[in-house]
Design an enzyme around this catalytic site. Structure first.
Site, short mmCIF file in Angstrom:
data_model
loop_
_atom_site.label_atom_id
_atom_site.label_comp_id
_atom_site.label_asym_id
_atom_site.label_seq_id
_atom_site.Cartn_x
_atom_site.Cartn_y
_atom_site.Cartn_z
N GLU A 412 0.86 -1.20 -0.02
CA GLU A 412 0.02 0.14 0.08
C GLU A 412 0.76 1.27 0.06
OE1 GLU A 412 -0.32 -2.26 2.38
OE2 GLU A 412 -1.89 -3.46 1.85
N HIS A 474 -9.48 -5.11 10.93
CA HIS A 474 -9.47 -4.91 9.42
C HIS A 474 -10.75 -3.52 9.42
CE1 HIS A 474 -6.98 -8.28 8.26
NE2 HIS A 474 -7.32 -7.95 6.99
#
Lengths: 663, 663
Positions: A412, A474
């Protein structure tokens, strides 16, 4: 003088020593700054510019210029000294004399947009090298579209030990090797010194072996031997792999008593050592004064660049791709997109599909990608979850730079920095996806998107506890707030398929503000069933449902919670309470509206905010007589509906909160 | 069935297939989850546990147990299946049946604290392997203090491709190699598959060469060949370097039609494929039913661990270091620290030094480190700037695990994760420093500190534009807000040397909440010149200066801006305006006070907030009749005083804002 120190001779030697002199004098004048790197890498920089780099200071944005990235941004005096001597119009000696002072372009670290010839903002270590990977990929992608005559340049990076220790460098190296970016050449300032002392205090990695493991071409040279440096660059340019050149240097080279030590890294040398350095370098000139021979040598670099640029201009003038080439470097066609999105929205309002906003994003992207030819999509290995790849997109690879979809891998951070590099290079509109919770992994790159004001779009799905079973690791809870806290970033959290289309219209045409879309995993009904050509998201917040007569309460929500607010309004109406519903997909754009608009939207009735996240950041939309329905801690692992119940983010809870506020 | 698939035989084969069966059935029941990894790595896990791992489910926290970290946390069913079969009391079959359901311990990703035998929370990729580096270092540090008889265990990690692609893995690998953590063994699930498809879509790195470049011992085995796996682990344990074992596996191994594809990664196999898998594995048992032979084999592992633990207990009972050993694993002596800090504070109030709070932190740390024997300091290569190394601290290295100061290198992210690992291992109180702006680089690790509730302290200096010339890339503006947004993190921004001491007292004795200290680069006067034994920071905010009679206005500030608020109060007093000054060093602790205390501190007069940062997060301390003096965008490069003037964060601006609020 240390026996190890060689004095560079000839014009190129003077070019290098001029960097050293300007650096030590500017840092001394500022009483702050980093002399060690520019003095250590002065020879490498002199050779690179003198013999290789093609740039034209009179046309700093010439598209086919070579790119130079000072990844070790603390050595900013290197680039300021060079750009001054090259003759950049906005970098006169007064700028150098006022290094690090208020109102001057010579910031502590190189800031993109402050002065010409600074290709990217650096300072946060590892960003520069990774941004350069994006630039080098963009060069190949642009080349695939327009050919060698128009796109044919190199990307050079000076990186330090810090850049190579930061984790992002692994992601960068892996990407560059995988994409076989042979025109990317990294000159590593291999000086064995970090702030704390010897690199041996903290690292034992064989960097050359490490780069080779990721498919790089690797060399090592004496970073003070001009011919060796030049030979290595020639060899690197000839290789089809990205190149690392380990330049063995002495930090603070030229300062006879301090060189080779961390004392030169981040503090002025002091008057005494500066005097000794002048003697050692045989540099009799006063501070900020340059011998004509040095200046002439630097100006010759500029002249060569200018001639190269003019030859390129001639090629462009006769190219049948000139119009497309220029269009690729210009603002996207906003009118065309507005038209296409309006047509699409009309259909949506009629169809009223129930889809997750991540799916709505894919639908909107189909329109965006069909209308704007230069988008480059991608995902950090969550393509099927982020819904970022629309029909017909082809992966970019070393065998197909003509593709338009990037598999960034589980990286990312580098995705963000590479998108910055793609945007800085020009020719493309990059967007890339991951889960919103992993915005944390790329936050330093997002910050540079915002600080530089780049047209980059982050597609961040699975934006709340609504992702369900994957659980607290998450589930973003604080991320929306933490992203809203960042200056110059538009954070969009659309409520339905129509708002998602509108958000994309703004994101894809923004020029100086990056966008971040927070999108749901779970399905959401179409709330904007009445078509409007107007882009309502552009105002940041608007009245989705007004009351008949004076409001008793205003319910304000974003994203997946707007549906809940509408349900709450229905329930309240059944009990005779008049509740307006405001959808607030972008706090930043709402804050930019005039006071009249804002007060009309928010009204004077009590307010209830609803967002499946922490309350922080809601103050501007709420006020003293208000309540907030959201999260106060981390999430949990369970089906989404159960989590909404468990954490009390329900229409019932909103209605109850509303009633408690009404006198 | 695919010809490649071998069926494991014997008891150990049954152990592996039991993992596969429980996994596929639990994921199917949840209709969500990740079967691919547990099924692919079942053989490796069976061999590891069956032949090597020493743990005792009846004493899950036995200090000398081996540590097992499932870095590829999405494969959580691997550890739930194993822990159920080992006989952990809190992991009955009902937990497995209710995988990913609300109220059960079997969260989507393994959550530390939810169930015994989960050594750390994983799921955000790369965190597990890096946390394990911290654990393995802690093992050696603890061993250096207490010897082989009491501390002598291994740290095993299962990591996936994602873990090795994330940048943090570079930092982890570099550290582990540098520290020669020979008892760290990473079993890489080398299955060539990520979510988007083949790893070849996004990476070409030769991982084995990469690890070798950082000083690791490297092997490759067939991850379905039990004897080969065992032989590799034996060899790895014998080597003095950290070990990577590349386990060539087939994702979803056993599912005849789906194995080897990304279809098995993150979705249920489906009833049909599960039936086919039962046939292929020769597994006739009903869902969640286990053959006695498999269960017995797993219980034998537990029995071996118990015997090992009992032998260890016997050694501890006769060790002359038992008391110190137990103390090292217990809560720090808060009473001793309170006493020492009180004495120190009395002296400070008398001396009233003007020092930066980063220097004040060093002074407080001298007291903390002298009082609590188990602190482990460190910095991400900013030791002299963060002031984290107090007198007498010795660096930790492969030649001196007895040291107590860690040069983490330019690796903020791994510093955070390693500190989590050190805290999880036990025996030490870790703290580590960097610049506040680089909290972004380690934010995912900070989030895990908070989510797990670990006693870890982040020392973050250069906390505002007050750092001056380094400019906007180095100036935190949004970071304090973004950190305050995170649940279960105490963010301290002390105003002077006394508040810094009090903040350290709280941080060093906190047990379930990590702390982050935001500290100034610039000098600040002592404002708490009147000594109090009471720790005022513990209440989060308090009245630093009350008015004589009813307040006209309340000025609320933090850190370096409290001085400005005091100056503003003086200026207002000269004009006849009564301004109280509230210092608010920790918003989280203030929010935890009762309503009476909070309203007494905040008062009913208009309020002005002052902080050299964005306003977001201040709502709870302000209210409708209020103003805020702070930042609205990024900083700039100039001397600190000029920046405060430029951005209007001055006593004059605060006084003006105050007057504008007073009717």
């Amino acid at each position: 003088m240390n026996a190890q120190t060689k004095i560079s001779t000839g014009a190129e030697g003077l070019m290098a020593n001029a960097i050293r002199a300007l650096t030590m004098d500017a840092v001394q004048a500022a009483n702050s700054g980093h002399p060690g790197m520019p003095m250590g890498m002065a020879d490498v920089a002199a050779v690179l510019y003198n013999r290789f780099l093609n740039i034209d200071p009179s046309q700093p944005k010439w598209p086919d210029r070579d790119r130079f990235v000072l990844s070790a941004g603390h050595g900013s005096m290197l680039i300021y000294a060079i750009n001054h001597m090259l003759g950049y119009a906005d970098m006169d000696i007064d700028q150098v004399r006022n290094f690090r002072q208020h109102g001057y372009r010579t910031a502590g670290h190189p800031e993109y947009g402050h002065a010409d010839g600074i290709e990217t903002t650096t300072g946060p270590l590892g960003q520069g090298i990774t941004t350069a990977v994006g630039m080098a990929l963009a060069e190949r992608m642009h080349n695939a579209r327009f050919g060698d005559g128009l796109v044919n340049h190199h990307t050079y990076v000076i990186a330090g030990d810090g850049c190579l220790m930061e984790g992002i460098s692994h992601e960068a190296i892996d990407m560059a090797g995988h994409w076989a970016l042979g025109r990317l050449i990294v000159l590593w300032d291999d000086n064995k010194i970090t702030i704390d002392g010897s690199t041996g205090l903290s690292t034992s990695t064989d960097q050359k072996a490490r780069f080779a493991a990721s498919g790089w071409h690797v060399q090592e040279v004496d970073g003070h031997d001009h011919e060796a440096i030049a030979a290595a660059i020639v060899t690197a340019r000839a290789d089809t792999r990205p190149s690392l050149i380990a330049c063995k240097t002495i930090i603070g080279y030229g300062a006879p008593n301090k060189q080779g030590t961390s004392a030169t890294h981040g503090a002025p040398l002091g008057d005494e050592e500066i005097a000794a350095t002048r003697t050692a370098l045989n540099w009799p000139h006063a501070p900020f004064e340059l011998p004509a021979e040095a200046l002439e040598a630097w100006r010759a670099v500029a002249a060569r660049g200018k001639a190269t640029r003019e030859a390129w201009e001639a090629r462009l003038a006769t190219s049948d791709k000139a119009a497309d080439f220029n269009a690729s470097l210009s603002a996207p066609d906003a009118d065309a997109l507005t038209g296409a999105i309006a047509t699409y929205k009309a259909q949506l309002s009629a169809d009223a599909p129930k889809v997750a906003t991540r799916k709505a994003s894919e639908m909107a992207l189909a329109v965006v990608n069909a209308t704007l030819p230069n988008t480059i999509g991608g995902s950090a290995d969550l393509t099927g979850s982020n819904n970022t790849r629309t029909k017909g997109m082809e992966p970019v690879s070393k065998d197909n730079y003509g593709g338009n979809y990037i598999h960034y891998g589980i990286r990312e951070h580098a995705m963000g920095a590479a998108m910055n590099g793609i945007a800085l290079h020009g020719g493309f509109l990059p967007y890339g996806g991951t889960f919103l919770v992993f915005s944390d992994y790329c936050r330093p790159a997002i910050r540079l998107s915002a600080l530089m004001g780049l047209p980059v779009t982050y597609v961040m799905t699975h934006d709340s506890i609504g992702l369900g079973e994957d659980g607290p690791t998450h589930q973003p809870v604080e991320h929306i707030a933490s992203l809203r806290a960042m200056p110059n970033l538009n954070v969009f959290r659309p409520a339905d398929v129509v708002e998602t289309a509108e958000a994309w219209e703004i994101a894809a045409t923004a020029r100086t503000t990056p966008s971040l879309l927070a999108l749901s995993r779970q399905g959401l009904p179409t709330l904007r069933t009445e078509h409007t050509a107007e882009n309502k998201v552009a105002k940041g917040a608007y009245v989705l449902r007004e009351t008949d007569g004076a409001r008793d309460v205003t319910l304000i929500a974003t994203g997946s919670e707007v549906e809940i607010a509408v349900q709450a309004a229905d329930a309240l109406a059944a009990g005779g309470v008049k509740a307006a519903v405001v959808s607030a997909p972008c706090f930043e754009l709402f804050a930019a509206q005039d006071a009249d608009y804002r007060s009309t939207v928010l009204g004077s009735a009590p307010r209830v905010g609803v967002e499946a996240a922490v309350e922080q950041g809601w103050a501007a939309l709420l006020g003293d007589n208000s309540a907030f329905v959201g999260m106060t801690g981390f999430g949990a692992s369970a089906p989404a509906d159960e989590l909404y119940e468990h954490f009390g983010i329900t229409a019932e809870a909103v209605a109850k909160a509303a009633k408690s506020l009404i006198k």
